[in-house]
Structure formats: structure tokens, C-alpha cells
Design a protein around this motif. Structure first.
Motif, PDB file in Angstrom:
ATOM      1  N   GLY A   1     -11.583  -3.236  19.128  1.00  0.00           N
ATOM      2  CA  GLY A   1     -12.747  -3.980  18.674  1.00  0.00           C
ATOM      3  C   GLY A   1     -12.501  -5.432  18.320  1.00  0.00           C
ATOM      4  N   PHE A   2     -11.337  -5.973  18.678  1.00  0.00           N
ATOM      5  CA  PHE A   2     -11.064  -7.381  18.418  1.00  0.00           C
ATOM      6  C   PHE A   2     -11.841  -8.256  19.397  1.00  0.00           C
ATOM      7  CE2 PHE A   2      -7.030  -5.531  16.773  1.00  0.00           C
ATOM      8  CZ  PHE A   2      -7.167  -5.955  15.462  1.00  0.00           C
ATOM      9  N   GLU A   3     -12.166  -9.454  18.954  1.00  0.00           N
ATOM     10  CA  GLU A   3     -12.771 -10.436  19.836  1.00  0.00           C
ATOM     11  C   GLU A   3     -11.638 -11.076  20.634  1.00  0.00           C
ATOM     12  OE1 GLU A   3     -15.019 -14.703  19.459  1.00  0.00           O
ATOM     13  OE2 GLU A   3     -15.306 -13.240  17.856  1.00  0.00           O
ATOM     14  N   ALA A   4     -11.564 -10.786  21.916  1.00  0.00           N
ATOM     15  CA  ALA A   4     -10.478 -11.294  22.759  1.00  0.00           C
ATOM     16  C   ALA A   4     -11.024 -12.316  23.751  1.00  0.00           C
ATOM     17  CB  ALA A   4      -9.802 -10.145  23.502  1.00  0.00           C
ATOM     18  N   THR A   5     -10.290 -13.417  23.904  1.00  0.00           N
ATOM     19  CA  THR A   5     -10.652 -14.429  24.892  1.00  0.00           C
ATOM     20  C   THR A   5      -9.427 -14.766  25.729  1.00  0.00           C
ATOM     21  OG1 THR A   5     -10.251 -16.231  23.325  1.00  0.00           O
ATOM     22  CG2 THR A   5     -12.519 -15.450  23.533  1.00  0.00           C
ATOM     23  N   TYR A   6      -9.693 -15.145  26.977  1.00  0.00           N
ATOM     24  CA  TYR A   6      -8.637 -15.446  27.938  1.00  0.00           C
ATOM     25  C   TYR A   6      -8.765 -16.901  28.362  1.00  0.00           C
ATOM     26  CZ  TYR A   6      -6.212 -15.334  32.460  1.00  0.00           C
ATOM     27  OH  TYR A   6      -5.395 -15.596  33.516  1.00  0.00           O
ATOM     28  N   TRP A   7      -7.673 -17.655  28.244  1.00  0.00           N
ATOM     29  CA  TRP A   7      -7.653 -19.081  28.534  1.00  0.00           C
ATOM     30  C   TRP A   7      -6.655 -19.383  29.629  1.00  0.00           C
ATOM     31  CZ3 TRP A   7     -10.924 -22.316  25.763  1.00  0.00           C
ATOM     32  CH2 TRP A   7     -11.581 -21.716  24.691  1.00  0.00           C
ATOM     33  N   GLN A   8      -7.075 -20.272  30.532  1.00  0.00           N
ATOM     34  CA  GLN A   8      -6.207 -20.680  31.639  1.00  0.00           C
ATOM     35  C   GLN A   8      -6.429 -22.174  31.881  1.00  0.00           C
ATOM     36  OE1 GLN A   8      -6.977 -18.382  35.162  1.00  0.00           O
ATOM     37  NE2 GLN A   8      -4.843 -18.464  35.788  1.00  0.00           N
ATOM     38  N   PRO A   9      -5.385 -22.915  32.247  1.00  0.00           N
ATOM     39  CA  PRO A   9      -5.573 -24.352  32.488  1.00  0.00           C
ATOM     40  C   PRO A   9      -6.303 -24.611  33.809  1.00  0.00           C
ATOM     41  CG  PRO A   9      -3.292 -23.744  32.902  1.00  0.00           C
ATOM     42  CD  PRO A   9      -3.988 -22.511  32.391  1.00  0.00           C
ATOM     43  N   ASP A  10      -7.131 -25.670  33.805  1.00  0.00           N
ATOM     44  CA  ASP A  10      -7.778 -26.085  35.049  1.00  0.00           C
ATOM     45  C   ASP A  10      -6.852 -27.034  35.799  1.00  0.00           C
ATOM     46  OD1 ASP A  10      -8.002 -28.604  33.831  1.00  0.00           O
ATOM     47  OD2 ASP A  10     -10.170 -28.453  33.521  1.00  0.00           O
ATOM     48  N   GLU A  11      -7.333 -27.639  36.862  1.00  0.00           N
ATOM     49  CA  GLU A  11      -6.510 -28.532  37.684  1.00  0.00           C
ATOM     50  C   GLU A  11      -5.992 -29.751  36.915  1.00  0.00           C
ATOM     51  OE1 GLU A  11      -5.360 -27.906  40.751  1.00  0.00           O
ATOM     52  OE2 GLU A  11      -6.323 -25.961  40.527  1.00  0.00           O
ATOM     53  N   GLN A  12      -6.741 -30.171  35.881  1.00  0.00           N
ATOM     54  CA  GLN A  12      -6.330 -31.321  35.069  1.00  0.00           C
ATOM     55  C   GLN A  12      -5.457 -30.905  33.875  1.00  0.00           C
ATOM     56  OE1 GLN A  12      -9.745 -30.931  35.997  1.00  0.00           O
ATOM     57  NE2 GLN A  12      -9.243 -32.181  37.776  1.00  0.00           N
ATOM     58  N   GLY A  13      -5.201 -29.608  33.749  1.00  0.00           N
ATOM     59  CA  GLY A  13      -4.364 -29.126  32.655  1.00  0.00           C
ATOM     60  C   GLY A  13      -5.122 -28.832  31.372  1.00  0.00           C
ATOM     61  N   ARG A  14      -6.467 -28.951  31.396  1.00  0.00           N
ATOM     62  CA  ARG A  14      -7.274 -28.627  30.210  1.00  0.00           C
ATOM     63  C   ARG A  14      -7.484 -27.122  30.154  1.00  0.00           C
ATOM     64  NH1 ARG A  14     -10.949 -33.066  32.293  1.00  0.00           N
ATOM     65  NH2 ARG A  14     -11.656 -31.265  33.462  1.00  0.00           N
ATOM     66  N   TRP A  15      -7.490 -26.588  28.939  1.00  0.00           N
ATOM     67  CA  TRP A  15      -7.666 -25.160  28.768  1.00  0.00           C
ATOM     68  C   TRP A  15      -9.137 -24.788  28.935  1.00  0.00           C
ATOM     69  CZ3 TRP A  15      -3.746 -22.057  29.114  1.00  0.00           C
ATOM     70  CH2 TRP A  15      -2.475 -22.560  28.856  1.00  0.00           C
ATOM     71  N   VAL A  16      -9.391 -23.785  29.769  1.00  0.00           N
ATOM     72  CA  VAL A  16     -10.742 -23.320  30.053  1.00  0.00           C
ATOM     73  C   VAL A  16     -10.825 -21.843  29.722  1.00  0.00           C
ATOM     74  CG1 VAL A  16     -12.474 -23.008  31.870  1.00  0.00           C
ATOM     75  CG2 VAL A  16     -10.967 -25.008  31.917  1.00  0.00           C
TER      76      VAL A  16
END
Length: 150
Positions: A132-147
Motif C-alpha cells: 500500500g505504499f505510494e510508489a513512483t518510478y523516475w527515469q532521466p529524459d534525453e537532457q538528463g532531467r528526471w521524469v
């Protein structure tokens, strides 16, 4: 409720990403625990946090020090929360602690080029959602910003 953030590293080394996230955590006034899976990694991080910038450092210590409870950033291989941290960073496959619900945020950093690390992160994602945790997944875009991807 505890947030569990999964950071999929692909083009940046863990040290660079971790340092940026630690700086943001300190700016927000959070106390932090960084858990790694080996003493060698803790020693390397300890040295790096003192020397990575010429104009400053991140205030930290290791769990082996007598003043561990006073450290804003505590580096450890253990699963305890000696400095009463609100945020816990897990690197090198360190497991989600049994007291995960005691944190505001848990940040799991994993190497997207390592298939075993990806599989372990997927397993931890499934466990986090099941609990039941709120889980989010982050990956860098082409410019290196986290999305945020999920």
C-alpha cells in the motif's frame, strides 16, 4: 504515508545522482540515512562527500562514529534509523527496511544497465505496491532531467 521513489539510473553514476538528491534533502531540512550493502561503499561515499566540491561539503557521518545520532546525513550498512531520518536512500541493492512506514520517503537508486538490479527493483516495486505504499518510478529524459514514468 510513505512514498517510495525508484530512480532508474542510466547515463549518470550513482554518486552524481545521490549527491544531487542529498543536497535537495538537506535544503528541505530533512535528516537522511543512506544505506549501502558494503562497508567499502560507505567508506568511499564518506570520502566523496568531503571532497566532491571545492566550495563546500555535505554534513554527514557514518554509523560507526560516536555521534551518529547527530548527523544530518548518516551513512550505514544497517537498517536502523540512528539519526531519526525522515528520508532513507537505498543503494547497491540494500533492502527496504522493515520499518519503511516510519519514513516520509524512501528512495531506491538502481543501475538500469544491471539486469539483476533491474529485476530486484521490479520485485521491490511489486512489494511496495502490495503493502500500500505510494510508489513512483523516475527515469532521466534525453537532457538528463528526471521524469516521472509511473
Amino acid at each position: 504515508m510513505t512514498e517510495i521513489l525508484f530512480y532508474h539510473l542510466s547515463r549518470q553514476p550513482i554518486e552524481k545522482v545521490l549527491l544531487a538528491l542529498l543536497e535537495k534533502s538537506i535544503e528541505r531540512g530533512w535528516r537522511v540515512v543512506v544505506q549501502a550493502s558494503s562497508d567499502e561503499r560507505i567508506e568511499a561515499l564518506d570520502a566523496h562527500l568531503w571532497t566532491y566540491r571545492d566550495d563546500g561539503f555535505l554534513p554527514h557521518g557514518t554509523a560507526k562514529e560516536s555521534e551518529a545520532a547527530a548527523q544530518p546525513i548518516l551513512l550505514t550498512t544497517g537498517d536502523d534509523n540512528a539519526n531519526s531520518a525522515q528520508v532513507r536512500f537505498l543503494i547497491d541493492g540494500a533492502p527496504v527496511p522493515a520499518d519503511a512506514a516510519a519514513y516520509q520517503r524512501i528512495v531506491l537508486l538502481f543501475d538500469g544497465e544491471d539486469q539483476d538490479a533491474v529485476a530486484a527493483a521490479h520485485e521491490r516495486w511489486t512489494e511496495a505496491k502490495a503493502k500500500g505504499f505510494e510508489a513512483t518510478y523516475w527515469q532521466p529524459d534525453e537532457q538528463g532531467r528526471w521524469v516521472k514514468k509511473a
